[in-house]
Write a protein that holds these residues in place. Structure first.
Motif, PDB file in Angstrom:
ATOM      1  N   MET A   1      -7.262 -15.016 -21.608  1.00  0.00           N
ATOM      2  CA  MET A   1      -6.545 -15.199 -20.376  1.00  0.00           C
ATOM      3  C   MET A   1      -6.634 -13.929 -19.546  1.00  0.00           C
ATOM      4  SD  MET A   1      -2.574 -16.184 -19.874  1.00  0.00           S
ATOM      5  CE  MET A   1      -2.415 -17.561 -18.822  1.00  0.00           C
ATOM      6  N   PHE A   2      -6.833 -14.079 -18.273  1.00  0.00           N
ATOM      7  CA  PHE A   2      -6.964 -12.969 -17.339  1.00  0.00           C
ATOM      8  C   PHE A   2      -5.595 -12.371 -17.044  1.00  0.00           C
ATOM      9  CE2 PHE A   2      -7.059 -11.524 -12.861  1.00  0.00           C
ATOM     10  CZ  PHE A   2      -7.989 -10.503 -12.997  1.00  0.00           C
ATOM     11  N   GLN A   3      -5.469 -11.079 -17.228  1.00  0.00           N
ATOM     12  CA  GLN A   3      -4.219 -10.398 -16.901  1.00  0.00           C
ATOM     13  C   GLN A   3      -4.429  -9.547 -15.661  1.00  0.00           C
ATOM     14  OE1 GLN A   3      -3.195  -8.247 -20.490  1.00  0.00           O
ATOM     15  NE2 GLN A   3      -1.465  -9.638 -20.751  1.00  0.00           N
ATOM     16  N   ARG A   4      -3.473  -9.626 -14.774  1.00  0.00           N
ATOM     17  CA  ARG A   4      -3.540  -8.848 -13.544  1.00  0.00           C
ATOM     18  C   ARG A   4      -2.477  -7.758 -13.600  1.00  0.00           C
ATOM     19  NH1 ARG A   4      -2.788 -11.152  -7.438  1.00  0.00           N
ATOM     20  NH2 ARG A   4      -3.044  -9.160  -6.432  1.00  0.00           N
ATOM     21  N   ILE A   5      -2.884  -6.541 -13.407  1.00  0.00           N
ATOM     22  CA  ILE A   5      -1.961  -5.420 -13.395  1.00  0.00           C
ATOM     23  C   ILE A   5      -1.566  -5.168 -11.944  1.00  0.00           C
ATOM     24  CG2 ILE A   5      -1.661  -2.968 -13.876  1.00  0.00           C
ATOM     25  CD1 ILE A   5      -3.710  -3.331 -16.140  1.00  0.00           C
ATOM     26  N   ILE A   6      -0.271  -5.171 -11.711  1.00  0.00           N
ATOM     27  CA  ILE A   6       0.231  -4.971 -10.357  1.00  0.00           C
ATOM     28  C   ILE A   6       0.909  -3.610 -10.277  1.00  0.00           C
ATOM     29  CG2 ILE A   6       1.842  -5.802  -8.614  1.00  0.00           C
ATOM     30  CD1 ILE A   6       1.478  -8.609  -9.796  1.00  0.00           C
ATOM     31  N   ASN A   7       0.471  -2.814  -9.329  1.00  0.00           N
ATOM     32  CA  ASN A   7       1.082  -1.517  -9.095  1.00  0.00           C
ATOM     33  C   ASN A   7       2.167  -1.699  -8.032  1.00  0.00           C
ATOM     34  OD1 ASN A   7       1.749   1.080  -8.181  1.00  0.00           O
ATOM     35  ND2 ASN A   7      -0.281   1.868  -8.749  1.00  0.00           N
ATOM     36  N   VAL A   8       3.406  -1.769  -8.463  1.00  0.00           N
ATOM     37  CA  VAL A   8       4.535  -2.036  -7.574  1.00  0.00           C
ATOM     38  C   VAL A   8       4.653  -0.943  -6.509  1.00  0.00           C
ATOM     39  CG1 VAL A   8       7.046  -2.287  -7.454  1.00  0.00           C
ATOM     40  CG2 VAL A   8       5.776  -3.331  -9.329  1.00  0.00           C
ATOM     41  N   TYR A   9       4.451   0.302  -6.899  1.00  0.00           N
ATOM     42  CA  TYR A   9       4.556   1.403  -5.955  1.00  0.00           C
ATOM     43  C   TYR A   9       3.574   1.223  -4.794  1.00  0.00           C
ATOM     44  CZ  TYR A   9       4.778   6.040  -3.962  1.00  0.00           C
ATOM     45  OH  TYR A   9       4.934   7.074  -3.080  1.00  0.00           O
ATOM     46  N   ASN A  10       2.328   0.868  -5.100  1.00  0.00           N
ATOM     47  CA  ASN A  10       1.328   0.668  -4.040  1.00  0.00           C
ATOM     48  C   ASN A  10       1.713  -0.490  -3.125  1.00  0.00           C
ATOM     49  OD1 ASN A  10      -0.205   2.809  -4.885  1.00  0.00           O
ATOM     50  ND2 ASN A  10      -1.689   1.561  -5.995  1.00  0.00           N
ATOM     51  N   LEU A  11       2.258  -1.553  -3.689  1.00  0.00           N
ATOM     52  CA  LEU A  11       2.705  -2.681  -2.870  1.00  0.00           C
ATOM     53  C   LEU A  11       3.832  -2.260  -1.938  1.00  0.00           C
ATOM     54  CD1 LEU A  11       2.731  -5.599  -5.483  1.00  0.00           C
ATOM     55  CD2 LEU A  11       1.091  -5.228  -3.634  1.00  0.00           C
ATOM     56  N   LEU A  12       4.785  -1.489  -2.467  1.00  0.00           N
ATOM     57  CA  LEU A  12       5.890  -1.003  -1.645  1.00  0.00           C
ATOM     58  C   LEU A  12       5.395  -0.074  -0.542  1.00  0.00           C
ATOM     59  CD1 LEU A  12       8.602  -0.276  -4.355  1.00  0.00           C
ATOM     60  CD2 LEU A  12       8.615  -2.104  -2.647  1.00  0.00           C
ATOM     61  N   GLU A  13       4.437   0.767  -0.869  1.00  0.00           N
ATOM     62  CA  GLU A  13       3.894   1.692   0.123  1.00  0.00           C
ATOM     63  C   GLU A  13       3.197   0.930   1.256  1.00  0.00           C
ATOM     64  OE1 GLU A  13       1.816   6.003   0.010  1.00  0.00           O
ATOM     65  OE2 GLU A  13       0.857   4.467  -1.225  1.00  0.00           O
ATOM     66  N   GLU A  14       2.444  -0.091   0.913  1.00  0.00           N
ATOM     67  CA  GLU A  14       1.780  -0.906   1.942  1.00  0.00           C
ATOM     68  C   GLU A  14       2.797  -1.633   2.814  1.00  0.00           C
ATOM     69  OE1 GLU A  14      -1.423  -1.015   2.965  1.00  0.00           O
ATOM     70  OE2 GLU A  14      -1.594   0.669   1.584  1.00  0.00           O
ATOM     71  N   ASP A  15       3.846  -2.175   2.199  1.00  0.00           N
ATOM     72  CA  ASP A  15       4.909  -2.840   2.966  1.00  0.00           C
ATOM     73  C   ASP A  15       5.605  -1.846   3.902  1.00  0.00           C
ATOM     74  OD1 ASP A  15       4.426  -5.314   1.878  1.00  0.00           O
ATOM     75  OD2 ASP A  15       6.139  -5.270   0.503  1.00  0.00           O
ATOM     76  N   ALA A  16       5.837  -0.638   3.410  1.00  0.00           N
ATOM     77  CA  ALA A  16       6.487   0.390   4.233  1.00  0.00           C
ATOM     78  C   ALA A  16       5.608   0.743   5.427  1.00  0.00           C
ATOM     79  CB  ALA A  16       6.775   1.627   3.394  1.00  0.00           C
ATOM     80  N   LYS A  17       4.310   0.882   5.199  1.00  0.00           N
ATOM     81  CA  LYS A  17       3.391   1.188   6.301  1.00  0.00           C
ATOM     82  C   LYS A  17       3.389   0.081   7.346  1.00  0.00           C
ATOM     83  CE  LYS A  17       0.256   4.215   3.786  1.00  0.00           C
ATOM     84  NZ  LYS A  17      -1.079   4.355   3.201  1.00  0.00           N
ATOM     85  N   LYS A  18       3.407  -1.159   6.898  1.00  0.00           N
ATOM     86  CA  LYS A  18       3.445  -2.287   7.832  1.00  0.00           C
ATOM     87  C   LYS A  18       4.739  -2.282   8.639  1.00  0.00           C
ATOM     88  CE  LYS A  18       0.493  -5.309   5.084  1.00  0.00           C
ATOM     89  NZ  LYS A  18       0.456  -6.469   4.200  1.00  0.00           N
ATOM     90  N   ALA A  19       5.855  -2.047   7.964  1.00  0.00           N
ATOM     91  CA  ALA A  19       7.153  -2.046   8.633  1.00  0.00           C
ATOM     92  C   ALA A  19       7.284  -0.879   9.611  1.00  0.00           C
ATOM     93  CB  ALA A  19       8.279  -1.989   7.594  1.00  0.00           C
ATOM     94  N   MET A  20       6.593   0.203   9.339  1.00  0.00           N
ATOM     95  CA  MET A  20       6.711   1.417  10.148  1.00  0.00           C
ATOM     96  C   MET A  20       5.564   1.592  11.142  1.00  0.00           C
ATOM     97  SD  MET A  20       9.485   2.968   9.123  1.00  0.00           S
ATOM     98  CE  MET A  20       9.200   4.585   9.797  1.00  0.00           C
ATOM     99  N   THR A  21       4.762   0.560  11.349  1.00  0.00           N
ATOM    100  CA  THR A  21       3.566   0.674  12.182  1.00  0.00           C
ATOM    101  C   THR A  21       3.860   1.279  13.553  1.00  0.00           C
ATOM    102  OG1 THR A  21       2.482  -1.162  11.057  1.00  0.00           O
ATOM    103  CG2 THR A  21       1.662  -0.605  13.238  1.00  0.00           C
ATOM    104  N   ARG A  22       4.862   0.761  14.253  1.00  0.00           N
ATOM    105  CA  ARG A  22       5.178   1.274  15.598  1.00  0.00           C
ATOM    106  C   ARG A  22       5.584   2.736  15.555  1.00  0.00           C
ATOM    107  NH1 ARG A  22       9.394  -2.631  18.071  1.00  0.00           N
ATOM    108  NH2 ARG A  22       9.664  -0.819  19.393  1.00  0.00           N
ATOM    109  N   THR A  23       6.397   3.097  14.572  1.00  0.00           N
ATOM    110  CA  THR A  23       6.850   4.477  14.451  1.00  0.00           C
ATOM    111  C   THR A  23       5.692   5.400  14.091  1.00  0.00           C
ATOM    112  OG1 THR A  23       9.046   3.728  13.770  1.00  0.00           O
ATOM    113  CG2 THR A  23       8.462   6.010  13.249  1.00  0.00           C
ATOM    114  N   ILE A  24       4.865   4.985  13.143  1.00  0.00           N
ATOM    115  CA  ILE A  24       3.708   5.787  12.740  1.00  0.00           C
ATOM    116  C   ILE A  24       2.764   5.978  13.922  1.00  0.00           C
ATOM    117  CG2 ILE A  24       1.619   5.771  11.317  1.00  0.00           C
ATOM    118  CD1 ILE A  24       3.370   4.482   9.082  1.00  0.00           C
ATOM    119  N   ASP A  25       2.513   4.926  14.686  1.00  0.00           N
ATOM    120  CA  ASP A  25       1.645   5.029  15.866  1.00  0.00           C
ATOM    121  C   ASP A  25       2.215   6.011  16.887  1.00  0.00           C
ATOM    122  OD1 ASP A  25      -0.090   3.215  14.731  1.00  0.00           O
ATOM    123  OD2 ASP A  25       0.548   1.524  15.982  1.00  0.00           O
TER     124      ASP A  25
END
Length: 93
Positions: A1-25
């Motif tokens: 069976m295929f196991q997928r390893i999820i890096n929660v920190y990286n997911l949170l960082e990507e979500d934070a970047k998306k949420a902060m797009t206007r501020t970062i720009d």
């Protein structure tokens, strides 16, 4: 069976970047250096701890504005940060 390893920190960082797009720009266009920090835990505790580690001169917070009654009953994150921070805190609505 295929196991997928999820890096929660990286997911949170990507979500934070998306949420902060206007501020970062806006920061980038103004030539202001910034460092995006992502943490897992109680938001007020994490913000205060990061500010201490980074020896921050100022914490700037946005607020959702829960309202006076809800804020008193639930305790706002910004209020907790104001009480615990070792540097000034500026609230931006």
């Amino acid at each position: 069976m295929f196991q997928r390893i999820i890096n929660v920190y990286n997911l949170l960082e990507e979500d934070a970047k998306k949420a902060m797009t206007r501020t970062i720009d806006a920061l980038t266009q103004a030539g202001i250096d910034y460092h995006l920090k992502v943490a897992i835990g109680d938001p007020s505790t994490e913000v205060v701890e990061i500010a201490k580690k980074e020896q921050a001169d100022l914490i700037i917070l946005g607020t959702r504005g829960l309202g006076a009654i809800k804020g008193v009953l639930m305790g706002s994150v910004s209020q907790k940060i104001i009480q615990a921070a070792s540097c000034p805190v500026m609230i931006v609505k």
